[in-house]
Design an enzyme around this catalytic site. Structure first.
Site, PDB file in Angstrom:
ATOM      1  CE  LYS A  36      -0.298  -4.435   3.140  1.00 22.85           C
ATOM      2  NZ  LYS A  36      -0.775  -5.765   2.651  1.00 22.85           N
ATOM      3  CB  THR A  78      -0.902  -0.013   1.258  1.00 21.60           C
ATOM      4  OG1 THR A  78      -1.489   1.273   1.437  1.00 21.60           O
ATOM      5  CG2 THR A  78      -0.124  -0.341   2.523  1.00 21.60           C
ATOM      6  CG  ASP A  79      -1.193   4.983  -0.905  1.00 15.92           C
ATOM      7  OD1 ASP A  79      -1.687   4.372   0.059  1.00 15.92           O
ATOM      8  OD2 ASP A  79      -1.821   5.840  -1.566  1.00 15.92           O
ATOM      9  CD  GLU A  80      -3.096   3.724   4.815  1.00 23.78           C
ATOM     10  OE1 GLU A  80      -2.761   3.580   6.000  1.00 23.78           O
ATOM     11  OE2 GLU A  80      -4.270   3.814   4.442  1.00 23.78           O
ATOM     12  CE1 TYR A 138      -3.406  -2.415   5.988  1.00 24.57           C
ATOM     13  CE2 TYR A 138      -3.156  -0.076   5.512  1.00 24.57           C
ATOM     14  CZ  TYR A 138      -3.309  -1.374   5.072  1.00 24.57           C
ATOM     15  OH  TYR A 138      -3.359  -1.647   3.728  1.00 24.57           O
TER      16      TYR A 138
HETATM   17  P1  NAD Z   1     -10.138  -6.812   2.592  1.00 22.54           P
HETATM   18  O1  NAD Z   1     -10.091  -6.491   4.043  1.00 22.54           O
HETATM   19  O2  NAD Z   1     -11.375  -6.520   1.817  1.00 22.54           O
HETATM   20  O3  NAD Z   1      -9.825  -8.354   2.363  1.00 22.54           O
HETATM   21  C1  NAD Z   1      -8.819  -9.030   3.057  1.00 22.54           C
HETATM   22  C2  NAD Z   1      -9.059 -10.520   2.876  1.00 22.54           C
HETATM   23  O4  NAD Z   1      -7.986 -11.219   3.532  1.00 22.54           O
HETATM   24  C3  NAD Z   1     -10.369 -11.018   3.494  1.00 22.54           C
HETATM   25  O5  NAD Z   1     -11.033 -11.873   2.603  1.00 22.54           O
HETATM   26  C4  NAD Z   1      -9.917 -11.777   4.732  1.00 22.54           C
HETATM   27  O6  NAD Z   1     -10.779 -12.828   5.113  1.00 22.54           O
HETATM   28  C5  NAD Z   1      -8.555 -12.281   4.297  1.00 22.54           C
HETATM   29  N1  NAD Z   1      -7.656 -12.579   5.423  1.00 22.54           N
HETATM   30  C6  NAD Z   1      -7.415 -11.799   6.512  1.00 22.54           C
HETATM   31  N2  NAD Z   1      -6.522 -12.411   7.321  1.00 22.54           N
HETATM   32  C7  NAD Z   1      -6.178 -13.575   6.715  1.00 22.54           C
HETATM   33  C8  NAD Z   1      -5.280 -14.624   7.048  1.00 22.54           C
HETATM   34  N3  NAD Z   1      -4.554 -14.601   8.188  1.00 22.54           N
HETATM   35  N4  NAD Z   1      -5.171 -15.677   6.209  1.00 22.54           N
HETATM   36  C9  NAD Z   1      -5.910 -15.722   5.060  1.00 22.54           C
HETATM   37  N5  NAD Z   1      -6.772 -14.749   4.707  1.00 22.54           N
HETATM   38  C10 NAD Z   1      -6.909 -13.689   5.513  1.00 22.54           C
HETATM   39  O7  NAD Z   1      -8.881  -6.070   1.962  1.00 22.54           O
HETATM   40  P2  NAD Z   1      -8.694  -5.365   0.539  1.00 22.54           P
HETATM   41  O8  NAD Z   1      -9.162  -3.980   0.644  1.00 22.54           O
HETATM   42  O9  NAD Z   1      -9.207  -6.262  -0.514  1.00 22.54           O
HETATM   43  O10 NAD Z   1      -7.097  -5.311   0.486  1.00 22.54           O
HETATM   44  C11 NAD Z   1      -6.359  -6.383  -0.083  1.00 22.54           C
HETATM   45  C12 NAD Z   1      -4.892  -6.047  -0.011  1.00 22.54           C
HETATM   46  O11 NAD Z   1      -4.640  -4.827  -0.720  1.00 22.54           O
HETATM   47  C13 NAD Z   1      -4.373  -5.805   1.411  1.00 22.54           C
HETATM   48  O12 NAD Z   1      -3.104  -6.360   1.515  1.00 22.54           O
HETATM   49  C14 NAD Z   1      -4.303  -4.294   1.531  1.00 22.54           C
HETATM   50  O13 NAD Z   1      -3.279  -3.927   2.430  1.00 22.54           O
HETATM   51  C15 NAD Z   1      -3.956  -3.902   0.112  1.00 22.54           C
HETATM   52  N6  NAD Z   1      -4.400  -2.570  -0.308  1.00 22.54           N
HETATM   53  C16 NAD Z   1      -5.706  -2.183  -0.117  1.00 22.54           C
HETATM   54  C17 NAD Z   1      -6.116  -0.940  -0.571  1.00 22.54           C
HETATM   55  C18 NAD Z   1      -7.534  -0.446  -0.377  1.00 22.54           C
HETATM   56  O14 NAD Z   1      -7.775   0.757  -0.529  1.00 22.54           O
HETATM   57  N7  NAD Z   1      -8.492  -1.308  -0.060  1.00 22.54           N
HETATM   58  C19 NAD Z   1      -5.196  -0.086  -1.204  1.00 22.54           C
HETATM   59  C20 NAD Z   1      -3.866  -0.508  -1.361  1.00 22.54           C
HETATM   60  C21 NAD Z   1      -3.489  -1.763  -0.920  1.00 22.54           C
HETATM   61  O1  DAU Z   2      -4.042   4.180   0.732  1.00 22.99           O
HETATM   62  C1  DAU Z   2      -4.264   2.806   0.663  1.00 22.99           C
HETATM   63  C2  DAU Z   2      -5.048   2.387   1.874  1.00 22.99           C
HETATM   64  O2  DAU Z   2      -6.347   2.938   1.706  1.00 22.99           O
HETATM   65  C3  DAU Z   2      -5.121   0.885   2.064  1.00 22.99           C
HETATM   66  O3  DAU Z   2      -3.840   0.396   2.314  1.00 22.99           O
HETATM   67  C4  DAU Z   2      -6.048   0.531   3.212  1.00 22.99           C
HETATM   68  O4  DAU Z   2      -6.223  -0.875   3.290  1.00 22.99           O
HETATM   69  C5  DAU Z   2      -7.395   1.180   2.993  1.00 22.99           C
HETATM   70  O5  DAU Z   2      -8.214   0.957   4.112  1.00 22.99           O
HETATM   71  C6  DAU Z   2      -7.233   2.674   2.764  1.00 22.99           C
HETATM   72  O6  DAU Z   2      -6.786   3.348   3.956  1.00 22.99           O
HETATM   73  P1  DAU Z   2      -7.380   4.760   4.414  1.00 22.99           P
HETATM   74  O7  DAU Z   2      -7.190   4.904   5.861  1.00 22.99           O
HETATM   75  O8  DAU Z   2      -6.915   5.862   3.538  1.00 22.99           O
HETATM   76  O9  DAU Z   2      -8.918   4.463   4.038  1.00 22.99           O
HETATM   77  P2  DAU Z   2     -10.284   4.786   4.787  1.00 22.99           P
HETATM   78  O10 DAU Z   2     -11.368   4.444   3.824  1.00 22.99           O
HETATM   79  O11 DAU Z   2     -10.342   4.207   6.151  1.00 22.99           O
HETATM   80  O12 DAU Z   2     -10.215   6.372   4.937  1.00 22.99           O
HETATM   81  C7  DAU Z   2     -10.085   7.204   3.796  1.00 22.99           C
HETATM   82  C8  DAU Z   2     -10.042   8.637   4.294  1.00 22.99           C
HETATM   83  O13 DAU Z   2     -11.334   8.963   4.838  1.00 22.99           O
HETATM   84  C9  DAU Z   2      -9.051   8.857   5.429  1.00 22.99           C
HETATM   85  O14 DAU Z   2      -8.476  10.155   5.312  1.00 22.99           O
HETATM   86  C10 DAU Z   2      -9.907   8.792   6.691  1.00 22.99           C
HETATM   87  C11 DAU Z   2     -11.246   9.335   6.217  1.00 22.99           C
HETATM   88  N1  DAU Z   2     -12.427   8.769   6.917  1.00 22.99           N
HETATM   89  C12 DAU Z   2     -12.562   7.426   6.944  1.00 22.99           C
HETATM   90  C13 DAU Z   2     -13.616   6.843   7.611  1.00 22.99           C
HETATM   91  C14 DAU Z   2     -13.761   5.344   7.664  1.00 22.99           C
HETATM   92  C15 DAU Z   2     -13.368   9.613   7.512  1.00 22.99           C
HETATM   93  O15 DAU Z   2     -13.261  10.855   7.452  1.00 22.99           O
HETATM   94  N2  DAU Z   2     -14.410   9.031   8.178  1.00 22.99           N
HETATM   95  C16 DAU Z   2     -14.565   7.682   8.262  1.00 22.99           C
HETATM   96  O16 DAU Z   2     -15.540   7.229   8.916  1.00 22.99           O
END
Ligand code: NAD
Ligand code: DAU
Length: 325
Positions: free
Chosen positions: A141, A114-116, A137
Site C-alpha cells: 500500500k 490505509t493507516d497501516e 500488505y
Molecule cells: P476487499 O478485499 O473487500 O475488496 C477488494 C476488491 O478489489 C475486491 O472486490 C477484489 O475483487 C478487487 N480486486 C482485487 N484485485 C484487483 C485487481 N487487480 N483489479 C481489479 N480489482 C481487484 O477490500 P476492502 O476492505 O473493501 O478495501 C478497499 C480498499 O480500502 C483497499 O485499498 C484497502 O487497502 C483500503 N482500506 C481498507 C480498510 C479496511 O479496514 N477494510 C481500511 C483502510 C483502507
Molecule cells: O487499519 C486499516 C487496515 O485494517 C486495512 O488497511 C486492512 O485492509 C484491513 O484488513 C485491516 O487490517 P488489520 O490487520 O488491522 O485487520 P484484521 O481484521 O486482519 O485484524 C484486526 C486486528 O485483529 C489485528 O490486530 C489482528 C487481530 N486479529 C485478526 C484476525 C483475522 C486476531 O486477533 N485474530 C484474527 O483471526
C-alpha cells in the site's frame, strides 16, 4: 459525474458505489472479482466491467469517466504474509496504471490507502508522519501511495490519497477480525485471538469511511493526503468480548493463539485535516458493532457460501496449527 470505482465489488467499494448513485452520480465499476469480490455486491444501477487494474488495456476498455476512486487491492494482512506477490501486483502496479491513466485523461484520481502505511504508532499521527509499513500488505500500500505522490510531483496529476483506519460493517469478507469472529461465534466455532489480544485498532464504520472518501473526491486539494480515523480505539480482546455478548456465544470459544508475525500494536490517526473539510465520523462503535453483528446474524445466506472452497484452504493454513497448539 461519471465515476470509475475500482474494486467496487468488494467491501468498502460497493458501499461507496451505492453512495455515489444515491447522490445522483453515474458509477462504473471495474473489478477483477478475486476471492474477495462479489458481483452481487455491485449495485444494479452501476455499469460493471470485469477486469484488472494492473492491466492498462482493462482500464482503457472502461471508456470515458470524470474521476477514478481506487479501492482495488489485495487487502488482508495475513494473506500477504502467506504470499506477497499478488499484493505488489495489484496494490503497487495497479496504483501506477491508474495514476498514469488519470494523467493521460486529465481526470482526478482518489487513491484509497490505509493507516497501516505508518506502521504501529504510540500517538495519533498526521499525514506527514514517516511511512514505516510492517507487513507485505502495508508495504505494498505504501508503494502504491508513493507512485501516486511521485506522479503528482512529476506530472502534476490531480490525485489525492485517503488513509482510513480499520473499517467494519455489512458485507465485509469473513477473514477480517469482526466478520470472522461474528460468523464463527454464530457457528459455535473458536475465535482465534492473536497474541495477548491487547493490540489497538481505531474502528471506523464503512459509511463514515465512504463519507470521508466522498469529501476528498469532491473537495480535496490536488496532491494532498487525508487521514480518516474513526476515533474509536479498542483493544482486540474488548471487541472479541463484545461479539461474544452480542451473539450470546459461549465465552470459552475465545482462544488465545500464536501471534501474527510483525503484528502492529496500535494504529491511531490525527484526522484534523479532513475534519477541516467538514467530515467527521457519525457512528459510535458500540452501535455500529451491534448493527453489524445483527447483519451477519440476519444474512447467513450472504456469508455461509463464502466459507467453503478457497476460504477453507486459507483457514486451514492460517488457523489449524494455531488452534491445535
Ligand atoms: P476487499 O478485499 O473487500 O475488496 C477488494 C476488491 O478489489 C475486491 O472486490 C477484489 O475483487 C478487487 N480486486 C482485487 N484485485 C484487483 C485487481 N487487480 N483489479 C481489479 N480489482 C481487484 O477490500 P476492502 O476492505 O473493501 O478495501 C478497499 C480498499 O480500502 C483497499 O485499498 C484497502 O487497502 C483500503 N482500506 C481498507 C480498510 C479496511 O479496514 N477494510 C481500511 C483502510 C483502507
Ligand atoms: O487499519 C486499516 C487496515 O485494517 C486495512 O488497511 C486492512 O485492509 C484491513 O484488513 C485491516 O487490517 P488489520 O490487520 O488491522 O485487520 P484484521 O481484521 O486482519 O485484524 C484486526 C486486528 O485483529 C489485528 O490486530 C489482528 C487481530 N486479529 C485478526 C484476525 C483475522 C486476531 O486477533 N485474530 C484474527 O483471526
Amino acid at each position: 459525474m461519471r465515476v470509475l470505482v475500482t474494486g467496487g465489488a468488494g467491501f468498502i467499494g460497493s458501499h461507496f458505489a451505492e453512495r455515489l448513485l444515491a447522490d445522483g452520480d453515474e458509477v462504473v465499476v471495474l473489478d477483477k472479482l478475486t476471492y474477495a469480490g462479489n458481483e452481487a455486491s455491485v449495485p444494479h444501477a452501476a455499469e460493471f466491467h470485469r477486469g484488472d487494474v494492473a492491466l492498462r488495456e482493462d482500464v482503457e476498455a472502461v471508456g470515458g469517466v470524470d474521476a477514478i476512486v481506487n479501492f482495488a487491492a489485495e487487502s488482508h494482512v495475513d494473506r500477504s504474509i502467506l504470499g506477497p506477490t499478488e499484493f505488489v501486483r495489484t496494490d503497487v502496479l495497479g496504483a501506477l496504471v491508474l495514476v498514469q491513466h488519470a494523467h493521460e485523461r486529465g481526470i482526478r484520481l482518489v487513491h484509497v490507502s490505509t493507516d497501516e502505511v505508518y506502521g504501529d504508532v504510540t500517538a495519533a499521527v498526521r499525514e506527514d508522519a514517516p511511512l514505516r509499513p510492517s507487513s507485505p500488505y502495508s508495504a505494498s500500500k505504501a508503494g502504491g501511495d508513493l507512485q501516486v505522490l511521485a506522479a503528482v510531483r512529476t506530472f502534476g496529476v490531480d490525485a489525492c490519497i485517503t488513509r482510513g483506519s480499520n473499517t467494519y460493517g455489512p458485507r465485509q469478507y469473513p477473514e477480517k477480525l469482526i466478520p470472522l469472529f461474528a460468523t464463527n461465534a454464530l457457528d459455535g466455532q473458536p475465535l482465534p485471538l492473536y497474541g495477548d489480544g491487547r493490540q489497538v485498532r481505531d474502528w471506523l464504520h464503512v459509511q463514515d469511511h465512504c463519507a470521508a472518501i466522498e469529501v476528498v473526491l469532491r473537495s480535496g486539494a490536488p496532491g494532498e493526503v487525508y487521514n480518516a480515523g474513526g476515533g474509536d480505539e479498542r483493544e482486540n480482546r474488548e471487541v472479541a468480548d463484545r461479539i461474544l455478548e452480542l451473539t450470546g456465544a459461549d465465552p470459552s470459544l475465545l482462544r488465545s493463539v500464536e501471534d501474527r508475525p510483525g503484528h502492529d500494536r496500535r494504529y491511531a490517526l490525527d484526522s484534523s485535516k479532513l475534519r477541516a473539510l467538514g467530515w467527521r465520523p457519525e457512528r459510535r462503535f458500540e452501535d455500529g458493532l451491534a448493527e453489524t453483528v445483527a447483519w451477519y446474524r440476519d444474512n447467513r445466506a450472504w456469508w455461509e457460501p463464502l466459507k467453503s472452497g478457497e476460504y477453507r484452504a486459507f483457514y486451514e493454513r492460517q488457523y489449524a496449527e494455531r488452534l491445535r497448539s
